[in-house]
Scaffold this active site. Structure first.
Site, mmCIF file in Angstrom:
data_model
loop_
_atom_site.group_PDB
_atom_site.id
_atom_site.type_symbol
_atom_site.label_atom_id
_atom_site.label_comp_id
_atom_site.label_asym_id
_atom_site.label_seq_id
_atom_site.Cartn_x
_atom_site.Cartn_y
_atom_site.Cartn_z
ATOM 1 N N GLU A 1 0.830 -1.213 0.000
ATOM 2 C CA GLU A 1 0.000 0.000 0.000
ATOM 3 C C GLU A 1 0.859 1.256 0.000
ATOM 4 O OE1 GLU A 1 -3.281 -0.062 2.730
ATOM 5 O OE2 GLU A 1 -3.482 2.121 2.700
ATOM 6 N N LYS B 1 -7.605 -0.449 11.307
ATOM 7 C CA LYS B 1 -6.966 -0.919 10.070
ATOM 8 C C LYS B 1 -5.747 -0.045 9.769
ATOM 9 C CE LYS B 1 -6.345 -1.360 5.408
ATOM 10 N NZ LYS B 1 -5.526 -0.516 4.535
ATOM 11 N N HIS C 1 -2.364 10.284 -0.720
ATOM 12 C CA HIS C 1 -2.481 8.918 -1.197
ATOM 13 C C HIS C 1 -2.418 8.892 -2.725
ATOM 14 C CE1 HIS C 1 -3.525 4.768 -0.468
ATOM 15 N NE2 HIS C 1 -4.319 4.821 -1.519
HETATM 16 C C1 MEV Z 1 -6.085 3.329 4.829
HETATM 17 O O1 MEV Z 1 -5.321 2.191 4.477
HETATM 18 C C2 MEV Z 1 -6.059 3.573 6.322
HETATM 19 C C3 MEV Z 1 -6.980 4.690 6.820
HETATM 20 O O2 MEV Z 1 -8.305 4.448 6.347
HETATM 21 C C4 MEV Z 1 -6.923 4.670 8.325
HETATM 22 C C5 MEV Z 1 -7.956 5.571 8.990
HETATM 23 O O3 MEV Z 1 -9.011 5.864 8.407
HETATM 24 O O4 MEV Z 1 -7.684 5.938 10.156
HETATM 25 C C6 MEV Z 1 -6.563 6.016 6.278
#
Ligand code: MEV
Length: 427
Positions: free
Chosen positions: A86, A264, A378
């Site tokens: 990722e 996550k 991102h």
């Molecule tokens: C993405 O891999 C992880 C996030 O969704 C974590 C979060 O929302 O705290 C950005």
């Protein structure tokens, strides 16, 4: 009847050597010469090592390892190898760590390195009585367990405690025995599973029960790693950013839908180091999520508060059953190198580093969400993947990615058009 080459019933597949297996798969899936040679190249995991790690091996799956910089943990600087597919994950840790470096970085601790093995005993007319009969035999249990693993005992580990409880289930009352075992620098699954399997017939004999499951619990709540850190409010962009992060945490603490995503994000960091060091990502993930629900509802693994000085304090606790010996950690050459880069000498040290990485990851995700949103950063990184997928190579990758971000349209069709334009311009 399937035509040979189209059936999944391939007798003796596991007895074939790797070339034979690739042949069979190539016939089944219509792989061409190039695709076959892609599978044949096992990269930096020697083919014979891969072949011994799991069954029916045909190839390997390479995942990038990135280094997170700026990490200062318990007064010591560390470079953190992270294996992840990722984008943004490594950059997130670097950024979070940079913003707390001058304030001392992360402080960590750990509850211990004890694992739990469970033995399930059923068909007991007198489960409460049986429970006590088991507890009376703790000395025998200790000897039986320790005899399973003299090396572990020599290294200071081994059996620590016997627990038994009567569990009400849809199938009636059963007795669940817990063997608490200090597994030191091993993740410990093999050690405790062997002990549970050895002990089960004795427990059945002592109580008249039927012994059924004998397996570790991934809710490793006697192996909880903790990390805390204070980010100076001025270093993170001021009180509004701090309050945004706090509000994000309050949301996760109150809502399981949000908590799942919040956690996550933490696991983005945790699992990347767990994987880079050859440890069991699923064990750690199962433990973390079960721990997040330990109060009877699923909540946040981390906590965020404002300090009396108005700075931002983060803390994280989660079970981290990781080891330095055994399994892929020992046999995978890249895992060995990752451990060397990390410079950890014990499983406890590794777990503590991982907890700090999880907290750093959480900080960056919450900060991005509370300010610009997650997509901006991102997408900048994701744009490179899109550029590669569109066929860009070498310097084209950066050029196409930049164009996608500048347009705010990180899409495959746009990448293809940009690549064509770039090549036309050059040609
Ligand atoms: C993405 O891999 C992880 C996030 O969704 C974590 C979060 O929302 O705290 C950005």
């Amino acid at each position: 009847m399937n035509h040979p080459g189209t059936t999944s019933r391939i007798a003796g597949f596991h007895k074939l050597d790797r070339t034979g297996r690739i042949d069979a798969v190539a016939r089944f899936a219509g792989l061409d010469v190039q695709e076959r040679s892609h599978l044949e190249n096992t990269g930096n995991l020697p083919a014979d090592v891969a072949d011994h790690m799991i069954e029916n091996v045909i190839g390997t799956m390479n995942i990038p390892i990135g280094i997170a910089t700026n990490m200062r943990i318990d007064g010591r600087d560390r470079l953190i190898p992270m294996a992840t597919e990722e984008s943004s994950v490594v950059a997130a840790v670097c950024n979070a760590a940079r913003q707390c470096y001058d304030n001392g970085g992360f402080t960590t601790s750990m509850s211990g390195t004890e694992m739990i093995a469970q033995v399930q005993l059923t068909d007991l007319p007198d489960p409460h009585h049986a429970r006590l009969r088991i507890l009376e035999r703790e000395a025998e249990v200790r000897d039986l367990c320790n005899a399973c693993d003299p090396v572990l005992v020599r290294l200071g580990g081994g059996f620590r405690e016997l627990q038994a409880r009567v569990l009400d289930t849809p199938g009636g009352a059963m007795v669940i025995v817990h063997l608490i075992v200090d597994t030191r620098d091993a993740m410990g699954a093999n050690a405790v599973n062997t002990m549970a399997e050895t002990l089960a017939p004795h427990l059945a004999q002592w109580t008249g029960a039927t012994s059924r499951l004998r397996i570790l619990s991934n809710l490793a709540d006697r192996r909880v790693a903790r990390a805390r850190c204070v980010w100076k409010v001025d270093a993170i962009g001021g009180p509004e950013v701090r309050d945004g992060i706090l509000a994000a945490y309050h949301f996760a603490a109150a809502d399981p839908y949000r908590a799942a995503t919040h956690n996550k994000g933490i696991m983005n960091g945790v699992s990347a180091v767990v994987l880079a060091t050859g440890n069991d990502t699923r064990a750690v993930e199962a433990g973390a999520h079960a721990y997040a629900a330990r109060h009877g509802h699923y909540g946040s693994l981390s906590m965020w508060e404002a300090t009396p000085e108005g700075d931002l304090a983060g803390s994280l606790e989660l079970p981290l059953a990781v080891g330095l010996v055994g399994g892929a950690t020992r046999v995978h050459p890249t895992a060995q190198l990752a451990l060397k880069i990390l410079g950890v000498g014990t499983a406890e040290e590794l777990a503590r580093v991982i907890a700090a990485v999880g907290l750093a990851q959480n900080f960056s995700a919450l900060k991005a969400l509370a300010t610009t949103g997650i997509q901006k950063g991102h997408m900048a990184l994701h744009a490179r993947n899109i550029a590669i997928m569109a066929g860009a190579t070498g310097e084209e990758v950066e050029a196409v990615a930049r164009a996608l971000v500048a347009q705010g349209r990180v899409r495959m069709d746009v990448a293809e058009a940009e690549l064509q334009a770039l090549r036309r311009g050059r040609g």
